[in-house]
Design an enzyme around this catalytic site. Structure first.
Site, PDB file in Angstrom:
ATOM      1  N   ASP A  67       0.781  -1.242  -0.082  1.00 53.80           N
ATOM      2  CA  ASP A  67       0.109  -0.063   0.070  1.00 53.80           C
ATOM      3  C   ASP A  67       0.991   1.191   0.030  1.00 53.80           C
ATOM      4  OD1 ASP A  67       0.966  -0.135   2.566  1.00 53.80           O
ATOM      5  OD2 ASP A  67      -0.776  -0.669   3.557  1.00 53.80           O
ATOM      6  N   ASN A 137      -7.330  -2.384  14.437  1.00 50.80           N
ATOM      7  CA  ASN A 137      -8.659  -2.860  14.111  1.00 50.80           C
ATOM      8  C   ASN A 137      -8.752  -4.010  13.259  1.00 50.80           C
ATOM      9  OD1 ASN A 137      -7.830  -2.140  11.535  1.00 50.80           O
ATOM     10  ND2 ASN A 137      -9.111  -0.190  11.517  1.00 50.80           N
ATOM     11  N   HIS A 139      -6.980  -4.574  10.502  1.00 55.28           N
ATOM     12  CA  HIS A 139      -6.767  -4.518   8.967  1.00 55.28           C
ATOM     13  C   HIS A 139      -5.508  -5.170   8.521  1.00 55.28           C
ATOM     14  CE1 HIS A 139      -4.825  -0.282   9.667  1.00 55.28           C
ATOM     15  NE2 HIS A 139      -3.890  -1.116   9.597  1.00 55.28           N
ATOM     16  N   GLU A 144      -9.400  -1.708   5.753  1.00 52.30           N
ATOM     17  CA  GLU A 144     -10.137  -1.481   6.772  1.00 52.30           C
ATOM     18  C   GLU A 144     -11.462  -2.426   7.286  1.00 52.30           C
ATOM     19  OE1 GLU A 144      -8.447   0.223   8.745  1.00 52.30           O
ATOM     20  OE2 GLU A 144      -8.232   2.588   8.054  1.00 52.30           O
TER      21      GLU A 144
HETATM   22  C1  GLP Z   1      -0.523   0.503   8.487  1.00 52.98           C
HETATM   23  C2  GLP Z   1      -0.169  -0.472   7.448  1.00 52.98           C
HETATM   24  C3  GLP Z   1      -0.314  -1.786   7.665  1.00 52.98           C
HETATM   25  C4  GLP Z   1       0.320  -2.092   8.981  1.00 52.98           C
HETATM   26  C5  GLP Z   1      -0.442  -1.429   9.900  1.00 52.98           C
HETATM   27  C6  GLP Z   1       0.262  -1.831  11.464  1.00 52.98           C
HETATM   28  O1  GLP Z   1      -1.725   0.768   8.652  1.00 52.98           O
HETATM   29  N1  GLP Z   1      -0.911  -0.089   6.196  1.00 52.98           N
HETATM   30  O2  GLP Z   1       0.478  -2.779   6.596  1.00 52.98           O
HETATM   31  O3  GLP Z   1       0.507  -3.606   9.231  1.00 52.98           O
HETATM   32  O4  GLP Z   1       0.075  -0.090   9.906  1.00 52.98           O
HETATM   33  O5  GLP Z   1       1.265  -0.965  11.594  1.00 52.98           O
HETATM   34  P1  GLP Z   1       2.573  -1.171  12.933  1.00 52.98           P
HETATM   35  O6  GLP Z   1       3.500  -2.454  12.654  1.00 52.98           O
HETATM   36  O7  GLP Z   1       3.287   0.057  12.934  1.00 52.98           O
HETATM   37  O8  GLP Z   1       1.710  -1.277  14.022  1.00 52.98           O
END
Ligand code: GLP
Length: 264
Positions: A67, A137, A139, A144
């Protein structure tokens, strides 16, 4: 599904890197699906160190990132382009021509751009090994809650919770994008193998719903239950709300005994 329980985030990164490295040694032309966020950073550090110490070779590998924020140019330090280059690509011998990250540029026809991203994954032969983190959440990528479990790469509107969670990556006062381009859940499920990493108590509820809850579009990661080759690699804090931890440990021991190839 395999659930690999590790003591801490360092061990989670090491285990994920071990699997990426052994997949890459078995297939130098590996097609990787890559994730951003703080969780996979330990894995990238370990892969960089294997590149320097053991000659782990990325020169023939291909990557597709999950993404990118809408409206952030690649040179913005908050973009996922910047994150990937500064945390990983610039420190190993990945060929720039083989790196694919969704372009967050504002444009008119998002669906044509996203269809093209899907086509380039297909023409690379599909993703062999997809790395994922998980949002609080539930995702995966930026899918989402209530994303279609069949969704493909597309423009996605971010929830307030996700925007707030990712505020830590933005300097005070900077506006955080409200949308992103993300692979869909269907895109992710097409990968041949999936590793999903989670660390810390803040992920415990999402991890429990993803592994032990019903499959539901309210928790995107629960769709991984539909995939035949998924490994959750999680630390003790993230495993906190799971009810079947002892069983997962036994499954792992028995896998080591009877089908160890599944762990490589
Ligand atoms: C973002 C990314 C996800 C990731 C998530 C969790 O929203 N799009 O791919 O898994 O954050 O991030 P973190 O690893 O910093 O908790």
């Amino acid at each position: 599904m395999l659930v690999v329980l590790k003591e801490n985030s360092k061990e989670v990164g090491q285990e994920a890197a071990r699997i990426v490295a052994s997949s890459l040694r078995a297939n130098p032309k590996l097609v990787l699906g890559l994730a951003t966020g703080s969780t996979p950073l330990g894995m990238y550090e370990e892969l960089i160190s294997l590149h320097h110490s053991a000659g782990l070779d990325f020169s023939q590998a291909t990557s597709f990132n999950l993404d990118e924020y809408l409206g952030l140019p690649p040179e913005s330090p908050q973009s996922f382009h910047y994150f990937m280059h500064s945390s990983f690509f610039a420190k190993v011998n990945f060929s720039p021509a083989n790196i694919h990250i969704p372009d967050g540029a504002l444009r008119k026809d998002y669906s044509a751009y996203c269809d093209e991203y899907e086509r380039s994954i297909k023409s690379a032969g599909g993703i062999d090994l997809q790395i994922l983190g998980i949002g609080r959440n539930g995702h995966i990528g930026f899918n989402e809650p209530n994303s279609s479990l069949a969704s493909r790469t597309r423009l996605k509107e971010l929830t307030r919770e996700t925007i707030e969670d990712n505020r830590k990556f933005f300097p005070p006062g900077m506006e955080i994008p409200e949308c992103a381009i993300t692979m869909g859940i269907g895109t992710i499920l097409d990968a041949r193998r999936i590793l999903i990493l989670a660390t810390g108590k803040s992920k415990a509820a999402a991890v429990a719903k993803a592994i032990e809850g019903p499959i539901s579009s309210s928790v995107s990661a629960s769709a991984l239950q539909l995939h035949p080759d998924v490994t959750f690699i999680i630390d003790e804090d993230a495993a906190y709300a799971l009810t079947q931890r002892d069983y997962y440990r036994r499954v792992l021991e028995l896998t080591r005994k009877y089908t160890p190839e599944k762990l490589d």
